[in-house]
Design a protein around this motif. Structure first.
Motif, PDB file in Angstrom:
ATOM      1  N   UNK A  43      -1.809   6.492  -3.973  1.00 21.62           N
ATOM      2  CA  UNK A  43      -2.937   7.056  -2.976  1.00 21.62           C
ATOM      3  C   UNK A  43      -3.572   5.918  -2.303  1.00 21.62           C
ATOM      4  N   UNK A  44      -3.469   4.594  -3.026  1.00 19.93           N
ATOM      5  CA  UNK A  44      -4.286   3.351  -2.273  1.00 19.93           C
ATOM      6  C   UNK A  44      -3.283   2.899  -1.100  1.00 19.93           C
ATOM      7  N   UNK A  45      -2.028   2.945  -1.655  1.00 14.61           N
ATOM      8  CA  UNK A  45      -0.976   2.304  -0.455  1.00 14.61           C
ATOM      9  C   UNK A  45      -1.061   3.495   0.687  1.00 14.61           C
ATOM     10  N   UNK A  46      -1.245   4.751   0.429  1.00 15.27           N
ATOM     11  CA  UNK A  46      -1.155   5.711   1.435  1.00 15.27           C
ATOM     12  C   UNK A  46      -2.436   5.516   2.345  1.00 15.27           C
ATOM     13  N   UNK A  47      -3.329   5.158   1.807  1.00 10.10           N
ATOM     14  CA  UNK A  47      -4.717   5.026   2.565  1.00 10.10           C
ATOM     15  C   UNK A  47      -4.521   3.773   3.651  1.00 10.10           C
ATOM     16  N   UNK A  48      -3.947   2.755   3.205  1.00 11.07           N
ATOM     17  CA  UNK A  48      -3.780   1.528   3.670  1.00 11.07           C
ATOM     18  C   UNK A  48      -2.557   1.920   5.024  1.00 11.07           C
ATOM     19  N   UNK A  49      -1.691   2.574   4.766  1.00 10.80           N
ATOM     20  CA  UNK A  49      -0.818   2.792   5.826  1.00 10.80           C
ATOM     21  C   UNK A  49      -1.273   3.812   6.863  1.00 10.80           C
TER      22      UNK A  49
END
Length: 225
Positions: free
Chosen positions: A33-39
């Motif tokens: 989820x953290x990577x998704x938010x950044x992307x």
């Protein structure tokens, strides 16, 4: 069209991403989820396939934060949970659709097509313009009964310009929606592929339907009714 797939099951993530790429979409992936938010903060996506059970930040939280910044992007939730409560929660938070695992890829792809058509106010999977017919479902272009042989990128560019016919589309916008995040934004990839596409269309139609204007981008005019 550009899609972000967020799924922590690696095999499923790669399977979905590869299937969508073979269907002509530009695809980015994230496994938490953290990577998704950044992307999502830096990418311009047409649709997001989002799993609920994610490490670091769960899918519901990711969806909530996406909706705080972007009310329009389509989101399909993936869940292994069969309970009605979770499905209702996802829809209440702004998901456009959901699929319960396990599911058939063909169903996911059909739902993606449906949402993208709805987003672009398309009533059909077929777009007609100035003697050209484009089938969004099969990603094929025809001049009359003869199929136009296009590369994957040429197909993606043509589809995006047809969906957005009547307005100028910049090189940057084409990069965002037709290429994945591995492309160099300073490359001449767009110009090269658009040039090749224009030559093929001109040879088949006898005219240029893709116009360009410096500082504004590329456009296919709306067909006059």
């Amino acid at each position: 069209m550009k899609i972000l797939v967020v799924e922590d099951e690696k095999e499923l993530l790669y399977s979905i991403a590869e299937g969508l790429r073979l269907s002509g979409y530009a695809v980015d992936t994230a496994s938490d989820g953290e990577a998704a938010e950044e992307m999502c903060a830096i990418g311009n996506y047409d649709l997001i396939v989002l799993d609920i059970n994610l490490p670091k930040v769960d899918g519901f939280t990711v969806l909530k934060r996406i909706r705080e910044e972007n009310k329009l992007v389509n989101v399909i939730m993936l869940t292994a949970r069969t309970g009605l409560e979770d499905r209702v929660k996802g829809l209440d938070l702004g998901a456009n659709d959901y699929l319960i695992k396990p599911f058939y890829f063909e169903e996911l792809e059909a739902r993606i097509r449906s949402l993208l058509r709805r987003k672009q106010v398309q009533e059909d999977t077929v777009i007609n313009n100035q003697g050209l017919t484009f089938d969004m479902k099969n990603k094929t272009a025809f001049i009359g009964d003869e199929r136009l042989k296009l590369t994957g990128k040429e197909t993606g560019i043509l589809e995006y310009l047809l969906i957005n016919q009547g307005r100028y589309v910049s090189q940057e916008e084409l990069l965002e929606h037709v290429w994945d995040d591995g492309v160099n934004e300073f490359s001449n990839a767009v110009r090269v592929h658009v040039s090749a596409l224009r030559n093929k269309l001109k040879a088949a139609l006898g005219k240029n339907i893709i116009k360009n204007e410096i500082g504004r981008g590329y456009i296919i005019d709306k067909e006059q009714s």
